[in-house]
Write a protein that holds these residues in place. Sequence first.
Motif, short mmCIF file in Angstrom:
data_model
loop_
_atom_site.label_atom_id
_atom_site.label_comp_id
_atom_site.label_asym_id
_atom_site.label_seq_id
_atom_site.Cartn_x
_atom_site.Cartn_y
_atom_site.Cartn_z
N GLU A 108 42.49 49.36 32.26
CA GLU A 108 43.29 49.54 33.46
C GLU A 108 44.59 50.28 33.14
O GLU A 108 45.02 51.17 33.90
CB GLU A 108 43.60 48.18 34.09
N GLN A 150 49.14 49.45 42.61
CA GLN A 150 48.00 48.55 42.51
C GLN A 150 47.19 48.51 43.81
O GLN A 150 45.96 48.48 43.78
CB GLN A 150 48.45 47.13 42.14
N THR A 162 43.35 49.73 43.65
CA THR A 162 42.35 48.70 43.94
C THR A 162 41.60 49.00 45.22
O THR A 162 40.39 48.75 45.33
CB THR A 162 43.03 47.31 44.04
N SER A 207 47.84 44.60 33.13
CA SER A 207 48.07 46.04 33.13
C SER A 207 49.36 46.38 33.86
O SER A 207 50.15 47.22 33.41
CB SER A 207 46.89 46.76 33.79
N GLN A 254 39.58 44.86 29.42
CA GLN A 254 39.72 45.36 30.79
C GLN A 254 41.17 45.73 31.08
O GLN A 254 41.44 46.75 31.74
CB GLN A 254 39.23 44.31 31.79
N GLU A 298 38.99 51.56 44.36
CA GLU A 298 37.95 50.92 43.54
C GLU A 298 37.02 50.09 44.42
O GLU A 298 35.81 50.06 44.21
CB GLU A 298 38.60 50.02 42.49
N LYS A 330 44.12 43.05 35.67
CA LYS A 330 44.93 43.96 36.47
C LYS A 330 46.40 43.57 36.41
O LYS A 330 47.29 44.43 36.33
CB LYS A 330 44.43 43.98 37.92
#
Length: 255
Positions: A26, A85, A89, A118, A22, A92, A115
């Motif tokens: 990201e 971020q 986010t 990332s 993941q 998302e 996250k």
Amino acid sequence: MSAGTYTPRPGAAPLPRMIAAQAALETRMLLRNGEQLLLTVVIPTLLLVLFSAVDIVDTGAGEPVDFLAPGVLALAVMSTAFTGQAIATGFERRYGVLKRLGASPLPRWGLMTAKTLSVLVTEVLQIVLLTVIAFALGWSPEGNPFAVLLLLVLGTVAFSGLGLLMAGTLKAEATLAAANLVFLLLLVGGGVIVPLDRFPDAAQTVLGLLPISALSDGLRDVLQHGAAMPWGDAAILAVWAVLGLGAAARFFRWE
């Protein structure tokens, strides 16, 4: 050929592998997003080059790049951990991506960990690029690398918590507007380009408590003045980190 050679093995992959996959996803999504690259790479680079080469702001004695480089490093952390971020986010969450990922075998805390990883990978790339450019402009850093690393980590955690808090409580469009507005305000008033001592005394006290001011001043104390460890700035960042992550964990809405 035995009968069970192609028998499926249902079940989730090991948790570390899921988090790593993941995090890689990201990171690829971030690096493919032109708007995010503009925010995280192009703007900090242009600010560093422009204000180092052109005498626009009085940065005090010494080379301008010695004052500007620590502030731009702090700006890079904020642009990735907070602004980028929060926006990513927030959308998302709006499109239901977080809701679907929350129902996957990857636990929600694992998603947030991915996250964060990332963000850290992106910051490493930013810092390497900006450091190379700063050296080319004549930067001569001093100080303890451990102190720099600790400040960067504390700044990342603080801004990440605040970004997740914004993304998890506001609508996506509001997050987009608010995150960009905060970015611009902190760029001007956070000691990144303009020294805090150029502001009125009352404003300096308030601005000095902001996370971007603590990070930029802390990095400047170490890299420009050779300080061992600016514990006051580190404490401010630690408080923001606790408050941001605590509020994000309490109020974050997945849908």
